[in-house]
Design a protein around this motif. Structure first.
Motif, short mmCIF file in Angstrom:
data_model
loop_
_atom_site.label_atom_id
_atom_site.label_comp_id
_atom_site.label_asym_id
_atom_site.label_seq_id
_atom_site.Cartn_x
_atom_site.Cartn_y
_atom_site.Cartn_z
N LYS A 18 -6.20 -0.07 5.47
CA LYS A 18 -6.36 0.65 4.21
C LYS A 18 -6.95 -0.22 3.12
O LYS A 18 -7.43 0.29 2.11
N LEU A 19 -6.89 -1.55 3.29
CA LEU A 19 -7.42 -2.44 2.28
C LEU A 19 -8.89 -2.15 2.02
O LEU A 19 -9.38 -2.23 0.90
N PHE A 72 -5.10 -4.24 -6.43
CA PHE A 72 -5.04 -5.35 -5.47
C PHE A 72 -5.75 -6.57 -6.04
O PHE A 72 -5.23 -7.69 -5.99
N LEU A 95 -9.57 1.70 0.18
CA LEU A 95 -8.84 2.09 -1.01
C LEU A 95 -9.75 2.74 -2.05
O LEU A 95 -10.93 2.41 -2.17
N PHE A 116 0.80 -1.22 0.00
CA PHE A 116 0.00 0.00 0.00
C PHE A 116 0.84 1.27 0.00
O PHE A 116 0.51 2.25 -0.66
N GLU A 117 1.92 1.27 0.77
CA GLU A 117 2.69 2.50 0.96
C GLU A 117 3.83 2.67 -0.02
O GLU A 117 4.19 3.80 -0.37
#
Length: 289
Positions: A110-111, A122, A114, A82-83
């Motif tokens: 965060k999943l 993803f 998003l 993510f980052e």
């Protein structure tokens, strides 16, 4: 003869279809402290030792500890996806007995938040993993919330972990009741952990079965129970999965039986024909929310 050949062809195609995409499994519990993550890790290892390719995905948001149980905290985690723009395949680490592991962490929050473009990334990358494994096991956080509920509704199978403690039994029943109220077709499996005797394990399983049958008209498939074995705590202290710390222990042999029952049980043909479209469900639940 022609009929036999056609039937054989259908059987071969059926078997190819069953094994062409990973079966997704969520390991859940109604409360913390019942040994859910320890089960997930050792279950994954046991399936791998039986010849299956397995990916273990730590979904315990903020409390991910699979890497600690393995004694390996140096690899990347889902946060790197993510980052820092890493691919899912790049963040997969090698675990014991050839299992693959995606470590969890606070980044998992965060999943479910998003933007559609990143969520599609993803999904696209996860789709690439589905063909690489026989089983993808998600170690979910204890309890449920709106987002984790949506995720649980997408998987093929749900394995509920409980202990004989009345609070654990009640919480396990509550989780099953809630998810079943949303989708009555969900297949649930039950594992009772830390039993002091075979009788206690059987009574606990029967208690849950009876409650589900009486109040929900719901059947659950018992996979078995794991004894309260001192080798488990020793293995955790040494950060070694208990099936590797002492493969001859009672708990390790019991887990082997559970894995065999899940893998080869009489329910297999009926349930495996009902494989879900995991990614399609995931996108429908989370995109456009």
């Amino acid at each position: 003869m022609m009929r036999d050949q056609a039937e054989n062809l259908r059987n071969r195609l059926r078997q190819q279809n069953l094994h062409s995409v990973a079966r997704t499994v969520a390991v859940i519990s109604g409360k913390g402290g019942v040994g859910k993550s320890n089960f997930s890790l050792n279950f994954a290892i046991t399936l791998s030792k039986k010849g299956h390719s397995v990916l273990l995905f730590d979904m315990d948001i903020g409390m991910g500890n699979i890497d600690i149980l393995m004694g390996n905290t140096s690899g990347m985690s889902i946060i790197d996806f993510f980052e820092y723009g890493k691919t899912l395949k790049e963040i997969i680490s090698s675990g014991p007995e050839n299992i693959s592991v995606i470590a969890g962490g606070t980044g998992l929050t965060k999943l479910f938040e998003l933007e559609e473009q990143l969520f599609d990334r993803f999904l696209e990358e996860f789709n690439g993993l589905l063909g690489d494994y026989d089983y993808i096991i998600f170690d979910m956080g204890a309890g449920i919330n709106d987002d984790s509920t949506k995720f649980m509704l997408c998987v093929d199978d749900l394995i509920v972990i409980t202990t004989p403690e009345p609070t654990a039994v009640m919480d396990a029943y509550s989780v099953i009741k809630y998810l079943n109220s949303i989708n009555q077709e969900l297949p649930f499996f039950l594992v009772c952990n830390r039993v002091l005797s075979e009788i206690e394990g059987q009574e606990t399983v029967k208690r849950i079965q009876n409650a589900l049958h009486k109040f929900l008209q719901k059947e659950i498939i018992p996979l078995g129970f794991l004894p309260d074995d001192k080798s488990v705590s020793k293995a955790v202290t040494n950060q070694i999965p208990f099936v590797l710390y002492n493969s001859e222990s009672i708990v390790s042999k019991s887990l082997l039986e559970i894995a065999a029952r899940y893998e080869d049980g009489e329910f297999k043909d009926d349930l495996f024909l009902k494989k879900s479209h995991f990614l399609g469900k995931l996108k429908s639940y989370f995109v456009g929310r």
